[in-house]
Design an enzyme around this catalytic site. Structure first.
Site, short mmCIF file in Angstrom:
data_model
loop_
_atom_site.label_atom_id
_atom_site.label_comp_id
_atom_site.label_asym_id
_atom_site.label_seq_id
_atom_site.Cartn_x
_atom_site.Cartn_y
_atom_site.Cartn_z
N SER A 1 0.83 -1.20 0.00
CA SER A 1 0.00 0.00 0.00
C SER A 1 0.88 1.26 0.00
O SER A 1 1.84 1.34 -0.76
CB SER A 1 -0.97 -0.05 1.18
OG SER A 1 -2.05 0.83 1.00
N HIS B 1 -6.98 -5.94 -2.26
CA HIS B 1 -5.84 -5.13 -1.84
C HIS B 1 -5.06 -5.70 -0.65
O HIS B 1 -3.83 -5.79 -0.72
CB HIS B 1 -6.32 -3.71 -1.50
CG HIS B 1 -5.22 -2.80 -1.05
ND1 HIS B 1 -4.26 -2.29 -1.91
CD2 HIS B 1 -4.92 -2.31 0.19
CE1 HIS B 1 -3.42 -1.53 -1.23
NE2 HIS B 1 -3.80 -1.52 0.04
N ASP C 1 -7.77 -5.34 -7.02
CA ASP C 1 -7.52 -4.30 -6.01
C ASP C 1 -8.42 -3.10 -6.32
O ASP C 1 -8.32 -2.50 -7.38
CB ASP C 1 -6.05 -3.89 -6.05
CG ASP C 1 -5.64 -2.94 -4.93
OD1 ASP C 1 -6.53 -2.37 -4.28
OD2 ASP C 1 -4.43 -2.76 -4.74
#
Length: 415
Positions: free
Chosen positions: A226, A355, A321
């Protein structure tokens, strides 16, 4: 609770967080229909639960490794389905298990729904910290993190586990596999109170871990996901000690805040366009398309010059994602490295994964508060495919680090 029915957790009821466990019920009636349930409470006190219906075979057994669920939280043969399908009653909840000292307790139970009674129950203790692994909180200058060191003389390869927010989960589990790991986070203060990020803090973390007496090898690895992934890219570009970088579901440009190094701004911030956030009926938000194009001329000051890195890269993208356009960013990075004549990378794509790729057997999270913004982020992914991706990736990460962080005299028993 019936004393006749047996519920076993094999090979043992106490295991590591990233290990599978076989759930097996015996002494049922042939063909008896039962409900298998699991429940676990996270560090905030939020209860997560799951359930699935099974029919006993002719021996009166239900074995989650080979028998299919007929309905409930999932269907089909899913040996660890009761774990990855754990859900909170309220929407937008993430199972918080970040501290290494306390294991996750999962209570499995088998129920006769017709009679309304519990037939058997067993508790699975899922540990993060292995026997002999030391955990040391570190506050040293710019560094505020936690150091995990395996037992034995070493030398061991070193990894900086870089997360957006404080967590010890990955670092502890990697230390169990024979790595010295320093867990650091990008946001050690609330993001709303930040105006810039300084790369020096993370470089100091790399210097710190290299000074540890048990550390050997030819450099340091960085594990990231991330927002932390673009910090890891910048470390690879500007800090020569980084020899291996795992980038998971992030961006190829510096995001959120300007990045400084040695008291100078080195990268601007890629801007976020709130008008491109997609609002859904569930109250969740799709953020995938909200960052501006990092390749546009006006945004090139945010692009990270990772082509100058000497490190080996493992780029990992979940194709579903919904928080970052991760696959597109990996494609751009691969094209850029090839353009510069580089082949120091490997890319892995996971279809239908979302994600938050975590160590395996974590409860799947479809949406939760974003952390940096006020949105409830939809993370994407299909639970079964996402769980399979986590199992595959968690095997690949230590293999990648061992291949590129050589320790000639490392203790092979930890591998």
């Amino acid at each position: 609770m019936s004393s006749q029915i047996s519920l076993e957790l094999l090979p043992r009821a106490r295991c590591f967080f990233d290990e599978p466990v076989q759930v097996k019920v015996s002494r049922l009636r042939s063909g008896q229909v039962v409900t298998m349930r699991a429940r676990s409470t996270d560090e905030r006190g939020v209860l997560f639960s799951s359930s699935a219906t099974y029919r006993a075979d002719y021996r009166g057994e239900v074995d989650l490794y080979k028998h299919p669920s007929l309905g409930g939280s999932y269907v089909g043969v899913e040996p660890m389905g009761l774990l990855w399908s754990l859900r909170a009653e309220a929407l937008h909840q993430y199972f918080q298990k970040e501290k290494a000292l306390e294991p996750q307790a999962v209570i499995f139970s088998v129920h006769d729904e017709e009679e309304g009674r519990v037939l058997a129950e067993a508790t699975n203790e899922r540990r993060l910290l292995g026997e002999g692994v030391t955990r040391l909180p570190v506050i040293d200058g710019n560094i505020n993190g936690v150091l995990f060191t395996p037992p034995g003389a070493g030398p061991f390869p070193a990894v900086l586990d870089l997360n957006s927010f404080p967590t010890e989960k990955r670092a502890a589990l990697l230390a169990n596999k024979g790595f010295v790991v320093l867990a650091l986070c990008v946001f050690n203060v609330k993001p709303k109170n930040m105006k810039e990020i300084h790369l020096d803090r993370f470089r100091d973390g790399i210097d710190f871990i290299q000074r540890q007496t048990k550390v050997g090898g030819n450099g340091v690895g960085v594990l990231s996901r991330s927002k932390a992934a673009d910090i890891a890219l910048s470390l690879s570009a500007f800090v020569p000690a980084v020899k291996a970088c795992v980038w998971i579901n992030g961006c190829n440009a510096n995001t959120e805040f300007p990045l400084y190094y040695n008291k100078h701004q080195i990268l601007s911030s890629l801007l976020f366009d709130h008008s491109k956030v997609i609002h859904t009926e569930s109250g969740g938000h799709i953020l995938k398309f909200a960052f501006q194009n990092p390749l546009a001329e006006e945004n090139k000051g945010s692009l990270i010059p990772f082509e100058q890195a000497k490190a080996q890269f493992l780029f990992v993208a979940s194709e579903d994602d919904m928080s970052w356009d991760s696959k597109a960013f990996v494609d751009q990075m691969v094209e850029r490295l090839k353009h510069h004549g580089k082949d120091n990378f490997e890319s892995v794509y996971y279809p239908r994964a979302g994600h938050p790729l975590m160590p395996p057997f974590s409860p799947y999270c479809y949406s939760s508060p974003h952390g940096i913004s006020t949105y409830r982020a939809i993370w994407g992914g299909e639970p079964r495919a996402h769980g399979a991706a986590e199992v595959h990736l968690w095997k690949k990460i230590p293999e990648f680090f061992r291949a590129h962080l050589s320790c000639n005299d490392a203790d092979e028993s930890n591998k």
